[in-house]
Motif scaffolding. Structure first.
Motif, mmCIF file in Angstrom:
data_model
loop_
_atom_site.group_PDB
_atom_site.id
_atom_site.type_symbol
_atom_site.label_atom_id
_atom_site.label_comp_id
_atom_site.label_asym_id
_atom_site.label_seq_id
_atom_site.Cartn_x
_atom_site.Cartn_y
_atom_site.Cartn_z
ATOM 1 N N THR A 94 -2.424 9.535 5.103
ATOM 2 C CA THR A 94 -0.958 9.498 5.180
ATOM 3 C C THR A 94 -0.478 8.052 5.327
ATOM 4 O O THR A 94 -1.260 7.156 5.659
ATOM 5 C CB THR A 94 -0.453 10.294 6.385
ATOM 6 O OG1 THR A 94 -0.861 9.615 7.587
ATOM 7 C CG2 THR A 94 -0.992 11.729 6.376
ATOM 8 N N GLY A 95 0.838 7.857 5.142
ATOM 9 C CA GLY A 95 1.415 6.523 5.300
ATOM 10 C C GLY A 95 1.144 5.929 6.674
ATOM 11 O O GLY A 95 0.677 4.785 6.784
ATOM 12 N N PRO A 96 1.449 6.669 7.745
ATOM 13 C CA PRO A 96 1.167 6.120 9.079
ATOM 14 C C PRO A 96 -0.307 5.792 9.303
ATOM 15 O O PRO A 96 -0.642 4.772 9.928
ATOM 16 C CB PRO A 96 1.643 7.233 10.022
ATOM 17 C CG PRO A 96 2.741 7.910 9.253
ATOM 18 C CD PRO A 96 2.284 7.893 7.817
ATOM 19 N N VAL A 106 0.844 -1.196 0.000
ATOM 20 C CA VAL A 106 0.000 0.000 0.000
ATOM 21 C C VAL A 106 0.880 1.248 0.000
ATOM 22 O O VAL A 106 2.022 1.229 0.461
ATOM 23 C CB VAL A 106 -0.985 -0.003 1.187
ATOM 24 C CG1 VAL A 106 -1.905 -1.212 1.117
ATOM 25 C CG2 VAL A 106 -0.265 0.053 2.524
ATOM 26 N N HIS A 107 0.317 2.336 -0.545
ATOM 27 C CA HIS A 107 1.099 3.544 -0.800
ATOM 28 C C HIS A 107 0.308 4.785 -0.393
ATOM 29 O O HIS A 107 -0.904 4.858 -0.608
ATOM 30 C CB HIS A 107 1.433 3.643 -2.292
ATOM 31 C CG HIS A 107 2.189 2.459 -2.821
ATOM 32 N ND1 HIS A 107 3.541 2.334 -2.699
ATOM 33 C CD2 HIS A 107 1.744 1.334 -3.453
ATOM 34 C CE1 HIS A 107 3.928 1.178 -3.255
ATOM 35 N NE2 HIS A 107 2.864 0.554 -3.702
ATOM 36 N N PRO A 160 -10.230 1.518 -0.908
ATOM 37 C CA PRO A 160 -9.155 2.285 -1.555
ATOM 38 C C PRO A 160 -8.623 3.404 -0.672
ATOM 39 O O PRO A 160 -9.328 3.909 0.213
ATOM 40 C CB PRO A 160 -9.834 2.840 -2.808
ATOM 41 C CG PRO A 160 -10.917 1.861 -3.111
ATOM 42 C CD PRO A 160 -11.412 1.393 -1.763
ATOM 43 N N THR A 161 -7.383 3.791 -0.938
ATOM 44 C CA THR A 161 -6.701 4.811 -0.155
ATOM 45 C C THR A 161 -7.214 6.190 -0.551
ATOM 46 O O THR A 161 -7.060 6.591 -1.703
ATOM 47 C CB THR A 161 -5.187 4.724 -0.440
ATOM 48 O OG1 THR A 161 -4.764 3.359 -0.306
ATOM 49 C CG2 THR A 161 -4.413 5.595 0.516
ATOM 50 N N ILE A 167 6.465 8.617 -2.008
ATOM 51 C CA ILE A 167 5.332 7.870 -1.462
ATOM 52 C C ILE A 167 5.841 6.682 -0.650
ATOM 53 O O ILE A 167 6.853 6.071 -0.974
ATOM 54 C CB ILE A 167 4.353 7.374 -2.553
ATOM 55 C CG1 ILE A 167 5.055 6.458 -3.567
ATOM 56 C CG2 ILE A 167 3.636 8.518 -3.227
ATOM 57 C CD1 ILE A 167 4.091 5.599 -4.348
ATOM 58 N N TRP A 168 5.111 6.395 0.423
ATOM 59 C CA TRP A 168 5.424 5.243 1.258
ATOM 60 C C TRP A 168 5.177 3.936 0.518
ATOM 61 O O TRP A 168 4.250 3.842 -0.308
ATOM 62 C CB TRP A 168 4.518 5.238 2.492
ATOM 63 C CG TRP A 168 4.916 6.181 3.564
ATOM 64 C CD1 TRP A 168 4.384 7.422 3.802
ATOM 65 C CD2 TRP A 168 5.911 5.955 4.562
ATOM 66 N NE1 TRP A 168 4.997 7.986 4.895
ATOM 67 C CE2 TRP A 168 5.941 7.110 5.382
ATOM 68 C CE3 TRP A 168 6.772 4.897 4.841
ATOM 69 C CZ2 TRP A 168 6.797 7.229 6.464
ATOM 70 C CZ3 TRP A 168 7.634 5.014 5.915
ATOM 71 C CH2 TRP A 168 7.647 6.176 6.717
ATOM 72 N N HIS A 169 5.971 2.915 0.856
ATOM 73 C CA HIS A 169 5.734 1.539 0.430
ATOM 74 C C HIS A 169 5.564 0.720 1.712
ATOM 75 O O HIS A 169 6.521 0.572 2.476
ATOM 76 C CB HIS A 169 6.910 0.983 -0.367
ATOM 77 C CG HIS A 169 7.117 1.631 -1.703
ATOM 78 N ND1 HIS A 169 7.221 0.908 -2.870
ATOM 79 C CD2 HIS A 169 7.240 2.939 -2.047
ATOM 80 C CE1 HIS A 169 7.401 1.736 -3.887
ATOM 81 N NE2 HIS A 169 7.424 2.977 -3.421
ATOM 82 N N ILE A 170 4.380 0.211 1.948
ATOM 83 C CA ILE A 170 4.070 -0.509 3.188
ATOM 84 C C ILE A 170 3.472 -1.861 2.823
ATOM 85 O O ILE A 170 2.462 -1.945 2.115
ATOM 86 C CB ILE A 170 3.098 0.330 4.054
ATOM 87 C CG1 ILE A 170 3.767 1.653 4.454
ATOM 88 C CG2 ILE A 170 2.674 -0.459 5.291
ATOM 89 C CD1 ILE A 170 2.808 2.697 4.976
#
Ligand SMILES: [Zn+2]
Ligand SMILES: [Zn+2]
Length: 304
Positions: A109-111, A79-80, A103-104, A89-92
């Motif tokens: 935010t990433g956290p 997820v991003h 959906p995001t 962008i975060w990669h989690i």
């Protein structure tokens, strides 16, 4: 004799890759092909974790049709969301998401996204930290993480940035209790598969049992070598493993102790050289340079 739970929990070890992509996002093999690739190679399970982004229509790739009696899958995604301290962008990595995971939204935010994944039941890992320059502050921001991806095969092959232990060791030294995981992150455009995997100790080859064991830390990570047992015996840690040339125990900062040989299959390492470190971890290296890594363990938890 106090065994680590990862080696003493009921059941057996199951081999799996937690991070993989398919044609449902930016990789070149279909979900059926990816599952067959790992199933035919003797893996017990796979998490197909396509990029959960609008441009791919937010896939939670359905791998359930590819399960057999001896091979299972866990649904998940990478997820991003914006954004790391370098503005990327975060990669989690989120293993164990429901098929209808929402959906995001643009403002997430990433956290926040990591916390939503964990609340949905996922095992959450901070993916390939070295590949995109995560700082320790970035690592600490993902409070919902269960683990740091400490070996990422595609990052190693494509950018020589496959190692995540620098971040995890720094987080451990600040008192964070997280686990580690080795993965492939395979896209199949290069030799980026069969390089990093986890061995999960679970009562059965059931996706929910595997996920529970992952979240409990009942596993170790490897590029090939096996860890058979780790337990505390007074002021020593005893290890048995497949043949190794080095068996080491690492603690906070520079605290470390190790033995060398040709085909070591056991070691009894003194805790004293760790100089009071509250935690430790075991690494073995075989004659081909391949590593196996235990999760970190804490002496206060072993002694309760
Ligand atoms: Zn990624
Ligand atoms: Zn990935």
């Amino acid at each position: 004799m106090t065994p680590l739970p990862a080696f003493n929990a009921p059941g057996r070890f199951y081999k799996g890759n937690l991070h993989t992509h398919s044609t449902a996002s930016d990789a070149v093999r279909s979900p059926a092909d990816v599952c067959a690739t790992y199933r035919d190679a003797g893996y017990d399970f796979l998490a197909l974790t396509d990029h959960f982004q609008a441009r791919y229509n937010f896939p939670i790739t359905d791998t359930r049709p590819f399960r057999t009696n001896s091979f299972t899958t866990i649904l998940g995604a990478e997820v991003h969301a914006p954004k790391t301290s370098l503005g990327e962008i975060w990669h989690i990595l989120s293993v164990g998401l429901p098929p209808d995971f929402a959906p995001t939204p643009p403002e997430e935010t990433g956290p926040q996204l990591a916390a939503r994944c964990a609340a949905a039941g996922a095992f959450v890992a901070i993916a390939h930290p070295a590949w995109y320059g995560l700082t320790i502050e970035d690592g600490e921001a993902i409070a919902a993480a269960h683990a740091v991806e400490t070996y990422n095969r595609t990052s190693a092959v494509r950018t020589d940035r496959g190692d995540g232990w620098a971040l995890l060791d720094a987080m451990l030294a600040r008192g964070h209790r997280l686990n580690a995981c080795a993965t492939d992150d395979a896209h199949f455009k290069c030799n980026d598969f069969f390089g990093g995997f986890v061995m999960v100790r679970a009562p059965s080859l059931d996706p929910d049992a595997l996920l529970t064991a992952l979240k409990a830390g009942h596993y170790y990570s490897s590029q090939g070598p096996e860890l058979h047992s780790i337990h505390q015996d007074g002021d020593h840690i005893a290890i048995t493993c497949s043949p190794a040339t080095t068996i080491m125990m690492l603690g906070r900062g520079s605290g470390a102790t190790q033995i060398f040989g040709d085909t070591l299959t056991s070691a009894r390492l003194p805790i004293e050289p760790l100089r009071g470190s509250p935690h430790a971890r075991i690494v073995t290296i075989d004659a081909n340079g391949k590593h196996a890594w235990s999760n970190p363990f804490w002496f206060d938890a072993l002694n309760h």
